[in-house]
Design an enzyme around this catalytic site. Structure first.
Site: not given
Ligand SMILES: [Zn+2]
Ligand SMILES: [Zn+2]
Ligand SMILES: [Zn+2]
Lengths: 677, 677, 677
Positions: B142, B310
């Site tokens: 991320e 995710e």
């Protein structure tokens, strides 16, 4: 039971001093607090001292039959001291210096400042050790006020590392207890730990919680340094501290070093700062439970009658709004404090100050020396207290009316407060408001409550209410189990048993070590906004719930379901359970109840515990018991009436209590009923 | 099409490892992602490595028939590394250091950190190069999360100067392109340029835009460094990155170096953070277009099926509120992702973590290891996908069902996002919400959409929707003109053609280089608060408009007026125009339409383009096409029904789709009609 | 009375220059302002100057019969200068540098910057000293804009210490005047004083007030440095400055060094920034009193006709919203400014700029060089002013129509503003809004008002209105008493006479030195939230009051009670009193009145003073008197009509005034009556 005042002789020409002191005595005051910001006057230049003005003030106070409370002046070191030791200034988490210019501009962990503190404290202690007028001392002033409890400077960094070394011994122990495997936070040495300074992402909660504990411990240590010097000089002196913030500093820990706790009570200020919405009545007089929770906390913290060291005298400078207090409110606050266990209520300040940061803070006298509204209330309060003491019979030592032993303990804990502040998980969760929900349910039924930490001796209480007992160790679970098995009635609420002492989740599902005691698990939890406010059916009636819902699952042969969610996604799911254990039982409430539901659950608890109660009084009326008398305080702007036995004697007022007024009777609380308005 | 999970073997005792892996396999999972925050475990001390725990995990995963996805651990360098190289920390625009303590505590432009990155990446690549269980890699984690995409440190200052030198060659070229004559901002050398640090007044927008581009490019370069090492070690590995923020980082640029894009999907979190008001249904399941826009963006970015690396497994820790997701929502999210083009949906995380910053983030298993709500949904999703694959027939390579070619392109661009963030000109303008207004209008009609930058090849699309094409070069104007002349249907909206590539106004009136294509000028623009919400008459009907109004002026023999403002100061002024150009036409909408107006304009566009559509579905129901099947996803809390052909076969569910449920049929989307509720 | 424009020749290719200048002349413009941000163009490298472009622009302006206003370019020093002298940058109170990148990036107290300022100003003054086209100069640009008036750097620290030494001579004098005994703030030397940097608790208000004064004085001194150089070069030049912020800088002090004041008027911007709620009409045209108060202030500040140096030309870039101004609003603003005493109204800017921070700021021409809405309004305004000048007869010197002598003075003071900003005591108190409440009450009755400081000569005024005369010295009390004794009518309002000149409370109760004049004391004050809005009965009618209530107590044989609180806790308490003193009388209003109550009290005051008034006009219509004519300005979106004498001659328009229009007549204001709409 008496009235005092906070006085700043250094703010006024010395020729006014005797007239002021004489007037204090005339008003019926018994204590005069002085000196807490006067370091620059006491020591105008490094090593040059001037105490004559204070000597004279103390002397006059004695002459007029009053006693002095002196303060160490450490809350506001003079500029020359800061310039000599710039390293004593605190730092924000982002590294910004908290500069000189207001007050509380020092770091508790600065060795330089501790040295200076010792020097001035010893000087003062020595000077007044043999002065019979000095009754005792206040250390410093309102530790932690203005957000100064936590500092992020290099001195604190070093002290934090030492504190961790002391606590964990080995860094691997810390790694395991904190759980540093997460996000590569494993430490190779204590030297690697910094204060939780500004980061982009969140800090590790275990590190934050230990920093909160360390910060509080730093103040405890700093305070003890002063206490020891004062005790050594004269062991008949009392030593206290005037608490202000009840958030960042563990009052129980500090109080352990004090003779009694005192606190600074500003009813119309607290209620604005600590609540979202405030009624006009609350703007005029505050809220009795918002106040009462602090009264009971500080009384319980030192297990002794407390002082209100600073009592709001009228309009004040720091809340958003400062409407004039209701007529008589300054007297109401004093009498209510005494009803909750105060021995002395000391108004702040004697006279409105003409200069500096608090010019918009009223005093008993106005700035021109004429009596202000607070003066008249203070005179009345002093006279009422004299009268009541004579009715009730004062204690043997002449200083205190006894308060009854509490039937109920409300468990409260700073570790829980801090851990929940770190992970509130919704903007709507507020630990104090949750605690107050249950406090109000007890107090509206006129129950006398001790506010104590979970480590307190519980056996003496018929019932124990434990709102959000978040951090629970096996040891605490055993204590509570023994309590219930021994016949205690225990109420535990949502978000209990979630974490261990290091702010890590338990291996076992919530309520962790409390599972077998509660007889149920928390299957799910959720936080919900206002738009998702829900309903719980308890005892056949519908009530509201909000903020946080836990879906409970009773163990086989475990708890009985007494309340269920109704009409939402969790329809029919258990929300409240009760488990009979030994001779007692434990109730678990898995949501934030509205006040009616809290009242119903608490009412049932008290019934089972055999605690005597009244019918529920309205939120602005509270009944207290002290000195064998029953005190009815009305914080509302309208009169209210009680139904009392025909033979009730009224030591003050009568069965109709005016706005902002207090009535005192010999009738038992349980014999009183609120009449609907 | 398969299900995976994110697993942190380093968080649990090694003896639990096999039981966990076995259970994953039993649940039908096929991929296990690991290692993205484990640097401190992999290298506990500088130069001392420990990969045995990871070896064993990979080995077990292989034994149980699954495959591993490994991550470089660079998102969280250990404290020892930070202490060795404190210069790697980022700085805020005001100079405050972003300290160690959370994650993402490094600057992309730090040469020291790039060196350390190379070292650990090479070590990992080398160790697993020949391991057949390792399917591929995720780089870092991320990028840009927690606002870390832009840094203002001295390393960034130097890198920015180099980036500018590279781009402009000569500082006078920069002066001209930026327009530094304004406010004396002319530069004499590249060395004079700093990052846009804290100032009293606004920064130059051209400087800010280049800093945004530079910051994104810095990450592209940093990511490529990792990709190249991994590719060199084993060119059969896939390499991806899990995008989280879609704001500061150009996903198209990063994706160009990846085999496919993946992203981290938290439906109830995104919807709270990215919108002002959220419904209770959205709090339980998110919004299908808020999600779908990202699905389609990341699918289009690498022009390949994407992964959800995710996937939200239940309640989560970071949004304001975390109600329990609706019953079945975790399965819904997985199936909907696949319907929009995902190949793998990997839940985050296997088990709720007992320590650190994410204890309030659920997993497929609860903290005590028992299956949580997400586990049951994940098992169902895995089984459904198996079933659907067998019905639809999987692709030749066994990994993917084909998605249809999109008929419509939605143009989206980071330069436009950044430039509009620099000059939004009203607190109510939000680029993403404006794009989503048109995305929703397309998707409620069940149109399959590619989300691509304006530089994409457009000829293949029947229609192109370009919301707020803010920066337009002559070259882009020519591309779009050719597209329309060749028969394309183009929709362009307010605030298009305003600026050149350097964020300077065009010489010509808005829409600048698009003027002749659009056949109209923007005479005036205005931003308006809610109290000035207006009305547009289009096609004889009244619709709402808001936020931004442009007063259009068709050229002679230019565009036809199809919508006009009604009843305000601009009464009768053209608001929407259409211009026939060659074999196609272009529509320009000069205001922010309400959803009905957007739907009407888009519906007309699709009709002209001959794109097959359905009637408009309600906002919580979306129809997708994949693998020759039609997927109907219901994000609402109530059942909804469709009118389907009598001979429709249902591979999953039927014509009444339950709350948070999905139905899959062989019927063509155009044969389905929503039945009113 | 003429129209001008702000022009940036350096932003455009030199070949366009003549066409632009010719067009300005054609439009009827008479003044062209240039150069205020062109330092980098004037001196591209240290010591290398280039003025040829400016020479040419000035020359063309002269050729086309216009005159040039030049500016010193000191508001935006070039980057090379900042890099040579990084110490010129300002610092925030928390120590953060205000970096280069916007404008106003210099500290007024930097000796290095003053040296550079002298150098460039002398260079410019010398070059244009003999140029007949240059009419005069604007110094710098908008001192204090973007919050740059107060700086906390070390240069400022040193200058502040010098300023204090100069003011107090001896540090003990400072200690006494500030009252540093409070919180141990006693100083041993001036060297101990720092700027009021970031602290945890509040700063001492006296220190803050002196810092505010010092900061304003620093700008006065810095400005004077430029003025002196320019005057010395050519004493026929006028020198002015264009004020923007009316908050942090004392305009009276700066204006004392100028020939006249000018200000930058952005009606739709100011009204959004300075008010909480804004109507749609105000978003289209601003509010006439919000504007008028500044017009009257800057006219009064130099006691001379003022200029609007920058007049909003259409939509602008900096307020939250920028709706298109109402049709004709740009002309309305110019004519209204002239009606209030402006000699020149200069639109900002000639042409929308294609680059840099203000691309969303319109100009008279659009970015492509075509006339924009403002151009048409500017042409009309120029032509109207020509016409009106011919009707009214211009002044002897050809530059100005006389404004009438004002009958009423409105007292306004920066010390009061600053002191009240330091201690507002409620979030709802706003000094300017309180002043404007009374300004509106005067202006709705068409009274001509001077806005002057309390030190002004008052004898010439029939009435004086003094809202919140917070700081009052004995000297001022004597001045006001003399004024009233001499027959003046004085209105003083809540929060007056509270403090001495050092921001300390007076010994005497409020209104301190004004007690005997007012004939009453303030017994109590309170701040109240909206929920406590109250009622005052005045003259038998009920009115509203809010924010702040004072409980007044008339002295024996003192003031007469004319208004009382009604229905709240203060029921029956005096709220408004009037005291006859000598030949005049003083009215004291102890609360914040609603507009009707302000109107009633002001109306009575004007009656007693014999000031001629009209009936109250609606809030969006204002009547002014200038050049022997009566100007009626309608800021509303609907037409409004007046009843005028049959023989009234209309120099512009007629008795029905259209939306955003102006009518001018020879009829006396008192002969006009608004007709109800
Ligand atoms: Zn510290
Ligand atoms: Zn950096
Ligand atoms: Zn400075």
């Amino acid at each position: 039971m008496s009235i005092g005042v906070c006085y700043f002789p250094e703010h006024w020409p010395e020729e006014r001093m005797e007239a002021d002191v004489e007037r204090m005595a005339d008003a019926g005051l018994e204590y005069v607090r002085m000196g807490e910001f006067a370091w620059a006057r006491m020591e105008p230049e490094p090593g040059t001292y001037d105490f004559e003005w204070l000597d004279r003030a103390v002397s006059l106070i004695g002459e007029y039959g009053m006693r002095a409370v002196l303060c160490t002046p450490t809350a506001s070191p003079p500029k020359w001291l800061v310039d000599e030791h710039p390293g004593i200034l605190q730092e924000e988490a982002d590294g910004t210096t908290r500069h000189y210019g207001g007050r509380r501009h020092y770091c508790y962990n600065s060795e330089e400042y501790r040295r200076e503190t010792r020097r001035i404290t010893e000087k003062l202690a020595e000077r007044y050790a043999d002065n019979p007028t000095v009754a005792g001392w206040q250390t410093d002033n309102e530790y932690g006020c203005h957000g100064t409890l936590r500092c992020y400077c290099d001195d604190c960094a070093g002290a934090f590392r030492d504190w961790l070394r002391e606590k964990y011994g080995d860094v691997d122990e810390l790694n395991e207890k904190w759980g540093t495997e997460f996000w590569s936070q494993t430490l190779n040495s204590f030297a690697q730990v910094d204060p939780p300074r500004h980061t982009a992402a969140d800090h590790h909660p275990s590190r934050l919680l230990d920093y909160d504990r360390f910060s509080s411990d730093s103040v405890v240590e700093y305070n003890r340094l002063q206490v020891e010097i004062l005790r050594e000089a004269n062991d008949e002196w009392f030593v206290t501290h005037n608490f202000m913030s009840h958030d960042d500093l563990d009052a129980y820990d500090v109080a352990a070093d004090l003779d009694f706790a005192s606190w600074d009570s500003y009813p119309t200020g607290h209620v604005q700062v600590q609540r979202e919405a405030v009624s006009n009545d609350e703007l005029r007089a505050g809220n009795p439970d918002n106040l009462g929770l602090d009264h009971d906390l500080y009384r319980s913290a030192a297990n002794a009658p407390f002082w209100v060291m600073e009592q709001q005298p009228g309009d004040i400078n720091w809340p958003p709004y400062s409407p004039q207090p209701g007529e008589g409110a300054m007297r109401l606050w004093a009498l209510y404090a005494v009803a909750r266990g105060a021995d002395v209520v000391s108004y702040f300040r004697w006279r409105r100050c003409r200069m500096g940061q608090e010019q918009y803070h009223s005093g008993l006298l106005d700035g021109d020396g004429t009596p202000d509204r607070g003066y008249r209330d203070a005179v009345d309060a002093a006279s009422d207290l004299d009268e009541l003491a004579s009715v009730a019979g004062d204690d043997a030592d002449g200083s205190s009316l006894s308060t009854p032993d509490a039937d109920v303990a409300l468990l409260h804990d700073y570790d829980n407060l801090w851990a929940l502040d770190i992970e509130p998980m919704t903007p709507d969760f507020d630990y104090w408001r949750h605690v107050e929900t249950y406090y109000a349910a007890l107090r509206e039924r006129s129950v006398h409550v001790d506010v104590v930490p979970p480590t307190a001796e519980l056996a003496e209480y018929d019932a124990v209410v434990a709102p959000t007992l978040y951090l629970v160790t096996d040891e605490l679970a055993e204590t509570l189990t023994s309590y219930v098995e021994g016949g205690g009635e225990l109420l535990v609420t949502m978000r209990s048993g979630v974490k261990d002492a290091y702010d890590k989740l338990h291996d076992a599902a919530q309520p962790g070590p409390l599972r077998s005691l509660v007889g149920a698990d928390v299957e799910q939890h959720e936080s919900v906004p206002d738009a998702m406010d829900g309903t719980v059916v308890y005892d056949g009636r519908e009530f509201g719930c909000r903020v946080w819902n836990e879906w409970l699952s009773p163990a086989e042969e475990g708890a009985e379901v007494t309340g269920r969610y109704d009409g939402t996604m969790a329809d029919g799911t258990p929300a409240i359970v009760r488990n009979a254990v030994g001779d007692g039982s434990v109730t678990y409430v898995g949501t934030w109840p509205d006040s009616d539901l809290a009242g119903a659950v608490v009412g049932d608890l008290l019934d089972r515990a055999g605690v005597e109660t009244t019918d529920a009084f309205p939120a602005h009326v509270r009944v207290s018991r002290r000195g064998g008398l029953t005190w009815i305080a009305n914080f509302g702007g309208d009169s209210m009436s009680v139904d009392a036995p025909a033979d009730a004697e009224w030591a003050l007022g009568g069965s109709t209590v005016g706005p902002y007024d207090v009535a005192v009777t010999d009738a038992d609380p349980a014999s009183l009923t609120p009449l609907s308005e």
